[in-house]
Design an enzyme around this catalytic site. Structure first.
Site, PDB file in Angstrom:
ATOM      1  N   PHE A 131       0.978  -1.030  -0.064  1.00 44.95           N
ATOM      2  CA  PHE A 131      -0.108  -0.112   0.057  1.00 44.95           C
ATOM      3  C   PHE A 131       0.880   1.221   0.172  1.00 44.95           C
ATOM      4  CE2 PHE A 131      -2.515   3.480   2.119  1.00 44.95           C
ATOM      5  CZ  PHE A 131      -3.604   3.419   1.257  1.00 44.95           C
ATOM      6  N   ASP A 216       9.179   2.479   1.793  1.00 42.95           N
ATOM      7  CA  ASP A 216       8.115   3.254   2.176  1.00 42.95           C
ATOM      8  C   ASP A 216       8.003   2.875   3.575  1.00 42.95           C
ATOM      9  OD1 ASP A 216       5.540   3.950   2.946  1.00 42.95           O
ATOM     10  OD2 ASP A 216       4.580   3.398   1.296  1.00 42.95           O
ATOM     11  N   LYS A 245       2.819  10.073   8.392  1.00 40.48           N
ATOM     12  CA  LYS A 245       2.054   9.554   9.770  1.00 40.48           C
ATOM     13  C   LYS A 245       2.686   9.971  10.983  1.00 40.48           C
ATOM     14  CE  LYS A 245      -0.744   5.939   7.648  1.00 40.48           C
ATOM     15  NZ  LYS A 245      -0.470   5.164   6.421  1.00 40.48           N
TER      16      LYS A 245
HETATM   17  C1  LIG Z   1      -0.637   5.492   5.132  1.00 42.41           C
HETATM   18  C2  LIG Z   1       0.226   5.158   4.153  1.00 42.41           C
HETATM   19  C3  LIG Z   1       0.409   5.527   2.876  1.00 42.41           C
HETATM   20  C4  LIG Z   1      -0.417   6.781   2.497  1.00 42.41           C
HETATM   21  O1  LIG Z   1      -0.315   7.738   3.342  1.00 42.41           O
HETATM   22  P1  LIG Z   1      -1.492   9.112   3.181  1.00 42.41           P
HETATM   23  O2  LIG Z   1      -0.862  10.005   4.290  1.00 42.41           O
HETATM   24  O3  LIG Z   1      -2.822   8.365   3.476  1.00 42.41           O
HETATM   25  O4  LIG Z   1      -1.453   9.517   1.903  1.00 42.41           O
HETATM   26  C5  LIG Z   1       1.536   5.182   2.006  1.00 42.41           C
HETATM   27  N1  LIG Z   1       2.342   4.073   2.527  1.00 42.41           N
HETATM   28  C6  LIG Z   1       2.007   3.280   3.490  1.00 42.41           C
HETATM   29  C7  LIG Z   1       2.863   2.341   3.757  1.00 42.41           C
HETATM   30  C8  LIG Z   1       1.128   3.853   4.763  1.00 42.41           C
HETATM   31  O5  LIG Z   1       0.855   3.184   5.768  1.00 42.41           O
END
Ligand SMILES: *Cc1c(COP(=O)(O)O)cnc(C)c1O
Length: 400
Positions: A131, A216, A245
């Protein structure tokens, strides 16, 4: 009561309405308290209304909120310096969200090859279950059909393979390959740890072929696993990293970190953001790092994570019809369920605990990193009661 009818219906929301928070606790307007093991999906790293963050926001709010990136922003330079001092990176670009941080990483990787006379080297290889966000670029990067459906052609240049499958990876690799993007632990995908060996192999392939490695760490970063970034456990460094986050502790902040060489491709005019890195956001990011980088903080996350994981393992033993397995590291934990994960989240809520469902039928347990041992014991007791509640339901269905 406010009306929800004015809002897009893109969330299946619970009808809980919180109006205050303190530490790991959230409170509804009618006084019900919930132990927050979701942290707004790994965002409230220091819990709710942490005094140091409140103070930082108040002080900055009285000084200066926003100036554009057309000017020097000292708070941005300071947070950049602290992030680079603590990581592999030499340079930082600030933005407002995780998806934007990933977009910046993808653009920097492609532009890096463009600058080297290889404009056809644009392919980004990602991994099944990933994701990376909800923009058109990052849904193509994630590659999950459920997020791509109905939004027109998938942005080209992204291919997915199974994590750990080197043969499949080598088959999709070619002269177009620019980079690999991977979460060291898949969050949304169900707290699935990528084996250290595979991360090392990716690094080695990158070193041999000149491809770039993008981590990521939007969910895994800022101390969530007991290191500042999860890849430190594997001893493998990326060329680019997306962070968000926990970095803002509840204020929207994202960052793309890079080596000097890669960052150099984003020259004036190639990329930008109106809000990214404004003084308000930077003040909060600095305050978060004050706490997370304080001596002993990350070691405590490790200790508390082990303790919580042991308690969850105990619950798997005592509730074999409800749970299957415990996963994760530090305070990025998951319980793979035998009952539907969404139903277990509902049962936990009925016991006053908030958790977050994930893929692979997993319930994510992501408390604030400031949770105490006593609160961990309280959380485990609530999860135990929630499991007992579901066992009663199963027995009821069996008898019916
Ligand atoms: C939450 C998340 C995203 C997206 O972040 P947003 O602030 O919602 O755009 C991308 N990669 C990972 C691994 C995430 O947990």
């Amino acid at each position: 009561m406010s009306s929800a009818t004015s809002l897009f219906g893109n969330y299946a929301r619970s009808d809980l309405e919180f109006d205050r928070g303190h530490g790991v606790w959230l409170e509804t307007s009618d006084g019900r308290r919930y132990l927050d093991c979701g942290s707004g999906i790994a965002v409230n790293a220091l819990g709710h209304c942490h005094p140091h963050l409140v103070e930082a926001v108040k002080a900055q709010a009285e000084k200066l909120w926003h100036v554009s990136n057309l000017h020097r922003i000292p708070e941005q330079e300071e947070l950049g310096a602290r992030l680079t001092a603590a990581t592999f990176a030499d340079k930082v670009l600030f933005c407002n969200s995780g998806a934007e941080a990933m977009e910046a990483a993808i653009k920097a990787a492609r532009r890096y090859f463009y600058d080297r006379g290889q404009p056809d080297r644009y392919q980004i290889i990602t991994f099944e279950g990933a994701f990376h966000g909800r923009t058109l670029g990052t849904i193509a990067a994630g590659g999950q059909a459920k997020y791509l459906e109905g939004f027109g052609p998938k942005a080209p240049g992204f291919d997915q393979v199974a994590a750990g499958d080197l043969d499949a990876l080598k088959q999709v690799m070619g002269p177009h390959t620019a980079a690999f993007a991977i979460e060291p632990i898949q969050g949304e995908g169900g707290i699935r740890e990528i084996p250290t060996e595979f991360l090392r192999q990716l690094r080695q392939i990158c070193d041999e072929t000149g491809c770039l490695l993008i981590f990521d760490e939007i969910q895994t970063g800022i101390g969530r696993t007991g290191k500042l970034f999860a890849h430190e456990w594997a001893g493998v460094s990326p060329d680019l990293m997306a962070v968000a986050k926990g970095l803002g502790g509840g204020f929207p902040v994202g960052a793309c970190l890079a080596t000097e060489e890669v960052a150099a491709s984003l020259v004036p005019g190639t990329h930008g953001t109106t809000f990214g890195g404004n003084p308000m956001a930077m003040a909060v990011g600095l305050a978060v790092l004050d706490v997370v980088l304080a001596e002993g903080f990350l070691e405590e996350v490790q200790t508390k994570g082990l303790s919580f994981k042991q308690k969850l393992a105990g619950l798997v033993d005592t509730h074999p019809d409800i749970f299957e397995q415990v996963r994760g590291r530090g305070l990025l934990l998951g319980i793979k369920c035998k009952v539907p994960a969404g139903e277990f989240v509902g049962a936990a809520r009925a016991e006053g605990l908030l958790a977050v469902p994930a893929g692979d039928n997993v319930v994510r347990i992501l408390p604030p990193l400031t949770i105490t041992e006593a609160e961990i014991a309280d959380a485990a007791a609530r999860l135990d009661r929630a499991a007992a509640r579901m066992e009663e339901e199963l027995a009821g269905k069996g008898a019916a």
